[in-house]
Design an enzyme around this catalytic site. Structure first.
Site, short mmCIF file in Angstrom:
data_model
loop_
_atom_site.label_atom_id
_atom_site.label_comp_id
_atom_site.label_asym_id
_atom_site.label_seq_id
_atom_site.Cartn_x
_atom_site.Cartn_y
_atom_site.Cartn_z
N GLY A 243 28.31 16.48 81.18
CA GLY A 243 28.31 17.21 79.91
C GLY A 243 27.20 16.71 79.02
O GLY A 243 26.35 17.45 78.58
N THR A 472 32.87 10.16 84.24
CA THR A 472 32.80 8.81 83.70
C THR A 472 33.81 7.85 84.32
O THR A 472 33.64 6.65 84.22
CB THR A 472 33.07 8.88 82.19
OG1 THR A 472 34.19 9.75 82.00
CG2 THR A 472 31.89 9.46 81.45
N LYS A 619 33.55 -1.30 87.93
CA LYS A 619 32.64 -0.43 88.69
C LYS A 619 32.21 0.79 87.86
O LYS A 619 31.02 1.09 87.75
CB LYS A 619 33.33 0.02 89.97
CG LYS A 619 32.43 0.72 90.96
CD LYS A 619 33.22 0.99 92.24
CE LYS A 619 32.32 1.37 93.40
NZ LYS A 619 33.11 1.43 94.65
N GLY A 688 33.23 1.96 73.09
CA GLY A 688 32.51 2.92 73.94
C GLY A 688 31.42 2.23 74.74
O GLY A 688 30.82 1.27 74.29
N GLU A 691 27.15 5.71 76.15
CA GLU A 691 25.91 6.00 75.43
C GLU A 691 25.13 4.74 75.08
O GLU A 691 23.91 4.76 75.00
CB GLU A 691 26.25 6.80 74.17
CG GLU A 691 26.84 8.16 74.54
CD GLU A 691 27.39 8.94 73.38
OE1 GLU A 691 28.04 8.32 72.51
OE2 GLU A 691 27.18 10.16 73.33
MO1 MOS Z 1 28.31 13.13 73.75
S1 MOS Z 1 26.36 13.57 73.34
O1 MOS Z 1 29.11 13.14 72.27
O2 MOS Z 1 28.88 13.97 75.00
#
Ligand code: MOS
Length: 728
Positions: A243, A472, A619, A688, A691
């Site tokens: 995504g 993910t 992993k 997180g 990113e």
């Molecule tokens: Mo992200 S750019 O908030 O999928």
């Protein structure tokens, strides 16, 4: 039953550090991996739905104006064509993030080249595509010479500003000062799976199989767009082929398939072509940034300036938030941070992987490299000296902060030479070889989320939430979390995601998925543990669950006594946001070689160290970090959207012309996960990851290009022509 938790204080004593099962954190492979690689995991367009009609979108061949008329009759006469859907809602662009408000665009108004305005529905895909290509329509285009396409030349307004002290004064007083103008290119999300939807209308209920990141929010968007009640809509996204922000909101394929299915009372599938994905789905804005750094003899910052120009369509609220981590990453009492937005007629600018830091951090970290050179302070040392004790303006403490550890551990693993640095010190044949580094920083986001966990009489558990797994590892980590909390091996936990029939999760976006919905699973399991303790007649705090039983006590099967035991967990972040700055930090080191004749850059090796709180699966977490580093290579060297300055169309709208790094571009990526627990970030002490892996990495490569070749390129991506032009 249900359990609700609103986090308003740090969770310092986390149960997950005491549970004996030992499944959490383990490097387990993805539970859905086999289905994916054997082609048995159905993606949005692949659901076997009988008698499905095929729809193809028709897009505008001009950037601004109106569609005046559409020759439906002519189109309907073509072979296999069933309908031409030109519902006004197809061209009404909802203002981002303002569900319920009036659309910002009039029907049939075209605001960017490639904007969809009609859907041709036929019996087969080929018939629909042929008819869509030959659909006749009339339009009135604005005078293109008057339409703003170039952000630098367009009107702009300042959207955000932070001022403290006097930056100009600090700059003129500084022992060392850097004033740099750095640009970054626009980016595409370039997810492998194109946007697709199959809509089925049964006369009162709408069901849509789609490729989406945020079902919990997408259902409201779709209900809103269609003027329907959410209760009459079901969205399903069990597998999503990437995504990266492009599927955060619903797009025209979802809306068009729904409108067509409702009009024709038949299932309708709409899949965007790769070109349509590029032309109609949100882009990351290009940026022009000015960095001003003022420092004393020792490199300690006295002034910090970061300003930028980004772009979007008129009236869109989103502006690439390049200043996000610059607000708190480094000190400097005199500060000026500002963000301007230019209004241009390109497709909507929105979230693309790590919105903000993905391009703001590389610019800042190139400027820091320039300051290191200017002041003669080692680049790693320069960053260590400028880590603030608290937010430099607000004074808020950090929830947890691992930048120093990341810098040191990555430098050691990479073999960083902290001695004096000069460009062009090593040549191998026609290649200049050099090294560079950069910090990583990314704000931590978290959102409310619900998940239901059910213990089954056979001693297995079922986790259900409408959360998505966009590649993910969500299926896997939620199973590990529930297994850890309930004392079950991973294979005794079934995880069902991606269906709005399940409790509302957090959606996958902004790297908040794991910590948000993971906390909901944690909260649900706390409720179950309480109930199990009471059934077993033991104190809740003394419950130790492993391999399906209470330690020195009864088995779960006995306690369940033939019946399901179900708990819905509801996690909400409380006011804790105001008390702490929560962010992930990291560091990148790269070695590159630059061809002295062609300017081509190859990345030899790269090391990254990241601190993002508790690691839920070693992993999948590593894989996220590596993915971010691959993006960093793309930002540094190849990825750029190119728009025609005359008519505003996107020139490179396929993966042959928009260059993402491929296997041959990516060397061995060494990832270090720095041990951290962040009690204020989430109840499970995780932040997180995804990113964070790309928030600055491009600068490590840029700085290595300079160290190798002496070419200080100020524009990303650093393509061979730019590197050659900047070579001394
Ligand atoms: Mo992200 S750019 O908030 O999928």
């Amino acid at each position: 039953m249900s359990t609700h938790m609103e986090q308003d204080k740090p969770n310092r004593e986390c149960l997950l550090d005491k549970t004996p099962q030992g499944t959490l954190g383990k490097p387990l492979s993805r539970s859905e991996g086999l289905a994916k690689v054997t082609g048995t995991a159905p993606y949005a367009a692949e659901y076997p739905i009988a008698d499905c009609l095929e729809g193809v979108l028709v897009t505008a061949p001009f950037a601004k104006g109106t569609i005046d008329s559409i020759d439906k009759e002519g189109c309907l006469a073509m072979e296999g064509v069933i309908a031409v859907i030109d519902d006004e809602r197809l061209t009404s662009r909802p203002a981002q993030g303002t569900a319920g408000e009036a659309p910002v665009q009039k029907p049939r108004q075209i605001d960017y080249f490639g904007q969809p305005f009609a859907l041709v529905v036929a019996e087969t895909f080929e018939q629909a595509r042929h008819a869509a290509k030959h659909l006749e329509f009339t339009f009135t285009a604005d005078d293109l010479s008057q339409v703003p396409f170039d952000p630098e030349a367009a009107e702009s307004e300042r959207q955000e500003e932070t001022r403290q002290g006097d930056l100009a004064h600090a700059m003129s007083d500084a022992k060392h000062a850097v004033d740099a103008r750095i640009t970054t290119a626009g980016h595409a999300s370039a997810a492998m799976e194109p946007h697709a939807a199959i809509a089925q209308w049964d006369g009162s209920n709408l069901s849509v199989h789609a490729s989406l990141q945020m079902l919990n929010y997408n259902i409201s968007e779709l209900a809103d767009a269609l003027g329907m009640d959410e209760d009459n809509i079901r969205l399903v996204s069990r597998y999503v082929g990437g995504g990266f922000g492009s599927k955060l909101g619903i797009s025209q394929e979802c809306l068009a398939a729904s409108l067509a299915s409702m009009a024709l009372e038949k299932p309708v599938r709409v899949v965007l072509s790769r070109q349509q994905v590029f032309q109609t789905i949100m882009r990351r804005s290009e940026t022009t940034q000015r960095l001003r750094l003022a420092a004393g003899d020792d490199g300690a910052l006295s002034g910090f300036g970061h300003e930028g120009l980004v772009s979007n369509l008129p009236e869109e609220s989103f502006a690439e938030p390049i200043l996000q981590s610059s607000q708190f990453l480094y000190g400097g009492q005199n500060r000026l941070l500002g963000l301007d937005v230019a209004r241009v007629h390109r497709m909507t600018a929105g979230s693309v992987r790590a919105p903000g830091e993905a391009v703001g951090m590389p610019a800042l970290e190139v400027a820091m490299d320039m300051l290191a050179e200017e002041s003669g302070v080692d680049p790693v040392e320069l960053r260590l000296r400028n880590i603030p004790d608290a937010h430099p303006v607000e004074g808020t403490p950090f929830s947890s902060h691992k930048l120093a550890e990341c810098l040191q551990q990555a430098a050691d693993a990479f073999g960083w030479d902290a001695g004096p640095r000069k460009p062009r010190q090593r040549r191998e044949g026609e290649w200049w070889v050099g090294t560079g580094m950069a910090s990583a920083a990314r704000v931590h986001n978290i959102s409310k989320a619900k998940a239901r966990v059910t213990l089954k009489p056979d001693g297995t558990a079922l986790v259900e939430t409408d959360m998505t797994d966009i590649g993910t590892g969500t299926y896997t980590i939620l199973g590990q979390l529930a297994g850890e909390m309930l004392g079950l091996p991973r294979d005794k936990v079934l995880v069902e995601l991606g269906d709005t029939r399940f409790p509302r999760g957090s959606g996958s976006g902004g790297s908040w998925g794991a910590s948000s919905v993971g906390s909901a699973v944690y909260v649900a399991c706390q409720g179950l543990r309480r109930e199990l303790a009471s059934r077993a007649g033991v104190n809740e705090d003394d419950v130790s669950l492993k391999d399906g039983r209470i330690a020195n006590g009864p088995s779960l099967i006995d306690l369940l006594d033939g019946k399901d035991l179900s708990e819905e967990g509801f996690y909400e972040p409380g006011d804790i946001d105001d008390d702490f700055v929560a962010a992930g930090f990291g560091a990148y080191f790269a070695q590159v070689r630059v061809n002295r004749f062609t300017g081509e850059t190859r990345v030899d090796r790269m090391t990254g160290a990241f601190g993002f709180g508790r690691v839920l699966n070693e992993k999948t977490a590593r894989s996220q970090c590596q993915g971010g580093m691959v993006w960093s290579i793309g930002v540094a060297l190849t990825e750029a959207l190119h728009f025609d300055p005359q008519d505003g169309h996107l020139v490179n709208c396929d993966l042959a012309e928009y260059h993402v790094p491929v296997n041959r571009d990516v060397p061995e990526l060494d990832v270090i996960m720095v041990e951290e627990r962040d009690p204020a970030a989430s109840p499970i002490q995780a932040k997180g990851i995804g990113e964070l892996g790309m928030c600055g990495g491009a600068a490590a490569i840029a700085n290595a290009i300079y160290n190798a070749s002496g070419a200080r390129v100020m524009d990303f991506p650093m393509t061979p022509d730019r590197v050659l032009a900047a070579m001394p």
